[in-house]
Scaffold this motif. Structure first.
Motif, PDB file in Angstrom:
ATOM      1  N   CYS A  44      12.116   3.314  -2.980  1.00  0.00           N
ATOM      2  CA  CYS A  44      13.573   3.520  -2.151  1.00  0.00           C
ATOM      3  C   CYS A  44      13.602   4.450  -1.359  1.00  0.00           C
ATOM      4  O   CYS A  44      13.594   4.679   0.071  1.00  0.00           O
ATOM      5  N   ASP A  45      12.616   5.510  -1.399  1.00  0.00           N
ATOM      6  CA  ASP A  45      12.072   6.420  -0.296  1.00  0.00           C
ATOM      7  C   ASP A  45      11.875   5.747   0.856  1.00  0.00           C
ATOM      8  O   ASP A  45      11.553   6.100   1.754  1.00  0.00           O
ATOM      9  N   ILE A  46      10.746   4.429   0.674  1.00  0.00           N
ATOM     10  CA  ILE A  46      10.240   4.192   1.699  1.00  0.00           C
ATOM     11  C   ILE A  46      11.366   3.214   2.166  1.00  0.00           C
ATOM     12  O   ILE A  46      11.183   3.069   3.288  1.00  0.00           O
TER      13      ILE A  46
ATOM     14  N   VAL B 287       4.493  -1.910   8.587  1.00  0.00           N
ATOM     15  CA  VAL B 287       4.839  -0.606   8.134  1.00  0.00           C
ATOM     16  C   VAL B 287       5.297  -0.281   7.018  1.00  0.00           C
ATOM     17  O   VAL B 287       4.682   0.879   6.119  1.00  0.00           O
ATOM     18  N   ARG B 288       5.837  -0.982   6.204  1.00  0.00           N
ATOM     19  CA  ARG B 288       6.094  -0.362   4.602  1.00  0.00           C
ATOM     20  C   ARG B 288       4.273  -0.708   4.291  1.00  0.00           C
ATOM     21  O   ARG B 288       4.008   0.423   3.189  1.00  0.00           O
ATOM     22  N   ARG B 289       3.250  -1.989   4.301  1.00  0.00           N
ATOM     23  CA  ARG B 289       2.884  -1.447   3.433  1.00  0.00           C
ATOM     24  C   ARG B 289       1.244  -0.185   4.173  1.00  0.00           C
ATOM     25  O   ARG B 289       1.397   0.494   3.124  1.00  0.00           O
ATOM     26  N   TRP B 290       1.586   0.406   5.977  1.00  0.00           N
ATOM     27  CA  TRP B 290       0.847   1.567   5.593  1.00  0.00           C
ATOM     28  C   TRP B 290       1.183   2.611   5.023  1.00  0.00           C
ATOM     29  O   TRP B 290       0.851   3.221   4.373  1.00  0.00           O
ATOM     30  N   LEU B 291       2.759   2.465   5.342  1.00  0.00           N
ATOM     31  CA  LEU B 291       3.414   3.471   3.834  1.00  0.00           C
ATOM     32  C   LEU B 291       2.908   3.834   2.565  1.00  0.00           C
ATOM     33  O   LEU B 291       2.655   5.004   2.242  1.00  0.00           O
ATOM     34  N   THR B 292       2.915   2.730   2.359  1.00  0.00           N
ATOM     35  CA  THR B 292       2.204   2.255   0.719  1.00  0.00           C
ATOM     36  C   THR B 292       1.365   2.933   0.601  1.00  0.00           C
ATOM     37  O   THR B 292       0.863   3.969  -0.534  1.00  0.00           O
ATOM     38  N   ARG B 293       0.332   2.612   1.684  1.00  0.00           N
ATOM     39  CA  ARG B 293      -1.380   3.220   1.393  1.00  0.00           C
ATOM     40  C   ARG B 293      -1.673   4.594   1.878  1.00  0.00           C
ATOM     41  O   ARG B 293      -2.100   5.342   1.549  1.00  0.00           O
ATOM     42  N   LYS B 294      -1.187   5.569   2.777  1.00  0.00           N
ATOM     43  CA  LYS B 294      -0.773   6.714   3.147  1.00  0.00           C
ATOM     44  C   LYS B 294      -0.017   7.535   3.039  1.00  0.00           C
ATOM     45  O   LYS B 294      -1.147   8.901   2.526  1.00  0.00           O
ATOM     46  N   VAL B 295       0.990   7.338   2.041  1.00  0.00           N
ATOM     47  CA  VAL B 295       1.839   7.730   1.441  1.00  0.00           C
ATOM     48  C   VAL B 295       1.928   8.056  -0.049  1.00  0.00           C
ATOM     49  O   VAL B 295       2.791   6.834  -0.343  1.00  0.00           O
ATOM     50  N   ARG B 296       0.719   7.755  -0.810  1.00  0.00           N
ATOM     51  CA  ARG B 296       1.173   7.858  -2.648  1.00  0.00           C
ATOM     52  C   ARG B 296       1.719   7.948  -2.881  1.00  0.00           C
ATOM     53  O   ARG B 296       2.202   9.715  -2.312  1.00  0.00           O
TER      54      ARG B 296
END
Length: 73
Positions: A35-37, A21-30
């Motif tokens: 801290c936001d993740i 989920v963290r990797r996906w968030l990093t890619r999807k929400v540039r």
């Protein structure tokens, strides 16, 4: 499901997917700082916990969808 069963369910069905989920968030929400993740993941955890394991068929998918909804708010 009592509290102990819920803890076991959460540890087995939800926690193993955090890195994905963290990797996906990093890619999807540039542009999201770490801290936001962290806050998104924490809110997703809270929502998953509140929903309980009885109603969730696919915890991995539910985790991703919940994180996406948190970002969209």
């Amino acid at each position: 499901m009592d509290r102990g069963e819920r803890i076991v369910w959460f540890a087995r069905e939800v926690l193993p997917h955090e890195a994905d989920v963290r990797r996906w968030l990093t890619r999807k929400v540039r542009g999201l700082p770490n801290c936001d993740i962290d806050e998104i993941v924490q809110e997703a955890y809270a929502r998953l916990w509140a929903a309980g394991g009885e109603r969730i068929i696919n915890a991995r998918a539910y985790f991703f969808v919940t994180a996406r909804h948190v970002v969209g708010e």
